[in-house]
Design an enzyme around this catalytic site. Structure first.
Site, PDB file in Angstrom:
ATOM      1  N   HIS A  34       0.883  -1.176   0.000  1.00 26.48           N
ATOM      2  CA  HIS A  34       0.000   0.000   0.000  1.00 26.48           C
ATOM      3  C   HIS A  34       0.914   1.216   0.000  1.00 26.48           C
ATOM      4  O   HIS A  34       1.673   1.412   0.966  1.00 26.48           O
ATOM      5  CB  HIS A  34      -0.881   0.009   1.249  1.00 26.48           C
ATOM      6  CG  HIS A  34      -1.716  -1.223   1.390  1.00 26.48           C
ATOM      7  ND1 HIS A  34      -3.036  -1.278   0.991  1.00 26.48           N
ATOM      8  CD2 HIS A  34      -1.419  -2.464   1.870  1.00 26.48           C
ATOM      9  CE1 HIS A  34      -3.518  -2.488   1.244  1.00 26.48           C
ATOM     10  NE2 HIS A  34      -2.553  -3.228   1.771  1.00 26.48           N
ATOM     11  N   GLU A 215      -7.037 -12.441   6.216  1.00 26.15           N
ATOM     12  CA  GLU A 215      -6.014 -11.805   7.069  1.00 26.15           C
ATOM     13  C   GLU A 215      -6.506 -11.942   8.520  1.00 26.15           C
ATOM     14  O   GLU A 215      -5.860 -12.573   9.352  1.00 26.15           O
ATOM     15  CB  GLU A 215      -5.826 -10.334   6.682  1.00 26.15           C
ATOM     16  CG  GLU A 215      -4.765  -9.605   7.516  1.00 26.15           C
ATOM     17  CD  GLU A 215      -4.651  -8.110   7.167  1.00 26.15           C
ATOM     18  OE1 GLU A 215      -5.576  -7.554   6.541  1.00 26.15           O
ATOM     19  OE2 GLU A 215      -3.619  -7.498   7.546  1.00 26.15           O
ATOM     20  N   ASP A 294       2.714  -2.590   4.514  1.00 24.59           N
ATOM     21  CA  ASP A 294       2.826  -1.177   4.918  1.00 24.59           C
ATOM     22  C   ASP A 294       4.169  -1.010   5.640  1.00 24.59           C
ATOM     23  O   ASP A 294       4.223  -0.898   6.869  1.00 24.59           O
ATOM     24  CB  ASP A 294       1.682  -0.816   5.874  1.00 24.59           C
ATOM     25  CG  ASP A 294       0.327  -1.053   5.231  1.00 24.59           C
ATOM     26  OD1 ASP A 294      -0.082  -0.218   4.402  1.00 24.59           O
ATOM     27  OD2 ASP A 294      -0.305  -2.081   5.534  1.00 24.59           O
TER      28      ASP A 294
HETATM   29  N1  ADE Z   1      -4.767  -1.266   4.288  1.00 25.41           N
HETATM   30  C1  ADE Z   1      -3.444  -1.081   4.421  1.00 25.41           C
HETATM   31  N2  ADE Z   1      -2.887  -2.186   4.949  1.00 25.41           N
HETATM   32  C2  ADE Z   1      -3.880  -3.091   5.131  1.00 25.41           C
HETATM   33  C3  ADE Z   1      -3.933  -4.415   5.622  1.00 25.41           C
HETATM   34  N3  ADE Z   1      -2.847  -5.073   6.051  1.00 25.41           N
HETATM   35  N4  ADE Z   1      -5.129  -5.030   5.674  1.00 25.41           N
HETATM   36  C4  ADE Z   1      -6.221  -4.393   5.271  1.00 25.41           C
HETATM   37  N5  ADE Z   1      -6.220  -3.151   4.796  1.00 25.41           N
HETATM   38  C5  ADE Z   1      -5.055  -2.497   4.723  1.00 25.41           C
HETATM   39 ZN    ZN Z   2      -2.510  -5.080   2.626  1.00 35.44          ZN
END
Ligand code: ADE
Ligand code: ZN
Length: 351
Positions: A34, A215, A294
């Site tokens: 991201h 996730e 991220d």
């Molecule tokens: N937006 C940025 N990182 C994310 C993540 N790990 N899971 C869901 N949305 C996100």
């Molecule tokens: Zn992500």
């Protein structure tokens, strides 16, 4: 008496210099990044100053200290707050360029980056401001750093279907510059089914489709991503491992999983890095890849993620090469381009 249990865990903890050197040299693609999540505290401060945006931190150290999360939502609250400093096209350029320089240092040859248009449009920053800045940096990155790219716009799943349709409409004049759509943000309570019609429209427009699934959400969300969104990749996918039939299906369909080890650790998806599912996935025949998600928030870019799992799981050199190969075969690159990168991987691996 020799304590075999203690000695048995030792090799996995020991740095292995040739394995580490291989990671540092292998060409790789990053498929789960991201761009807003690559906003380092130093740049956050510089942009806050440049744009006269107030932020609730007095120093870079204070920002870093705030990066302690117990779950995805904890992180997202800070992530959306951080975005507030991104105001102008140049801000998005600087953000993306900074990421590309880090990626180049990690021998990344291709990136497929996510951006969150709704995170910007809802605070009055135009869709085009974000897209133009990101794309301009990517064009320069391709020319100057040799990193090819794709751009994937994500829908924020905590927002409505109507909002996602409006965002897709904003993308219509730019379909020659946007390669795919994704789905991110707060997973639990916002299943893929909520966006089935938006994704159907995106597919009809010829866009690639991927989605965060499994996730934090249950295996059912991964089934929905496959059945209702018809995704070409699964972002994360950790919880797919709870369902053997689902695993067989993903293996059978040859879908790639974009796994993010340090993200999983920081968001408490796993208890420690040795619990990363990467090796189990490879053993099951799943096409796992390593990504940073991220990196400014989770403590490392792609090579740091590789090093962390390689040591904790004692990955073999063959497994590391496999992960790098998967990143290209799972990318949206044409087969011939992928083949060129695979040949370069073979050269590095054999040299
Ligand atoms: N937006 C940025 N990182 C994310 C993540 N790990 N899971 C869901 N949305 C996100
Ligand atoms: Zn992500």
């Amino acid at each position: 008496m020799i304590d075999r249990s203690a000695s048995a865990v030792k090799p996995a903890q020991m740095p292995n210099p040739s394995r580490a050197a291989l990671i540092d040299r292998l060409p790789k693609a990053e498929l789960h990044l991201h761009i807003e999540g690559s906003l380092e505290p130093e740049l956050l401060f510089a942009l806050a100053k440049r744009n006269a945006v107030a932020i609730p931190f007095a120093s870079v150290e204070e920002v870093r200290a705030a990066y302690s999360f117990t779950n995805l939502q904890d992180f997202l609250d800070i992530y959306y707050q951080g975005m507030s400093v991104l105001q102008t096209e140049q801000d998005f350029y600087d953000l993306t360029w900074a990421y590309l320089e880090r990626a180049a240092a990690d021998t990344v040859r291709h990136v497929e980056i996510f951006f969150d248009p709704q995170g910007h449009t809802e605070r009055g920053v135009a869709f085009e401001t974000a897209l133009n800045g990101i794309e301009r940096a990517l064009i320069d990155g391709e020319a100057q750093l040799g990193i090819s790219y794709r751009i994937i716009m994500c829908f924020l799943r905590h927002l409505s279907e109507e909002d996602a349709f409006a965002t897709l409409d904003q993308a219509l004049p730019h379909l020659d510059r946007i390669d795919g759509v994704g789905l991110d943000s707060s997973e639990v309570g916002h299943p893929p089914a909520k966006f089935a019609r938006v994704f159907a429209k995106a597919r009809k427009l010829g866009l690639h489709v991927t989605a965060h699934a499994g996730e934090e959400g249950p295996p059912e969300y991964v089934y929905e991503a496959l059945d209702l969104l018809e995704v070409e990749r699964i972002d994360h996918g950790n919880r797919a491992l709870e369902d053997a039939a689902l695993v067989s299906r993903i293996v059978g369909e040859g879908l790639t999983l974009t796994v993010c080890p340090l993200s999983n650790l920081k968001l408490c998806v796993i208890k420690d890095i040795a619990a990363s599912p990467v090796k189990r996935m490879l053993d099951l025949g799943l096409k796992a890849t390593i990504n940073s998600d991220d990196p400014a928030y989770f403590g490392g870019y792609i090579n740091a993620n590789f090093h962390a799992v390689a040591e904790a799981l004692d990955l073999t050199e063959a497994e590391i090469v496999q992960l790098a190969e998967n990143s290209f075969t799972g990318s949206f690159l044409p087969v011939l381009d992928s083949a060129r990168h695979l040949a370069e991987i073979a050269e590095v691996a054999n040299g």
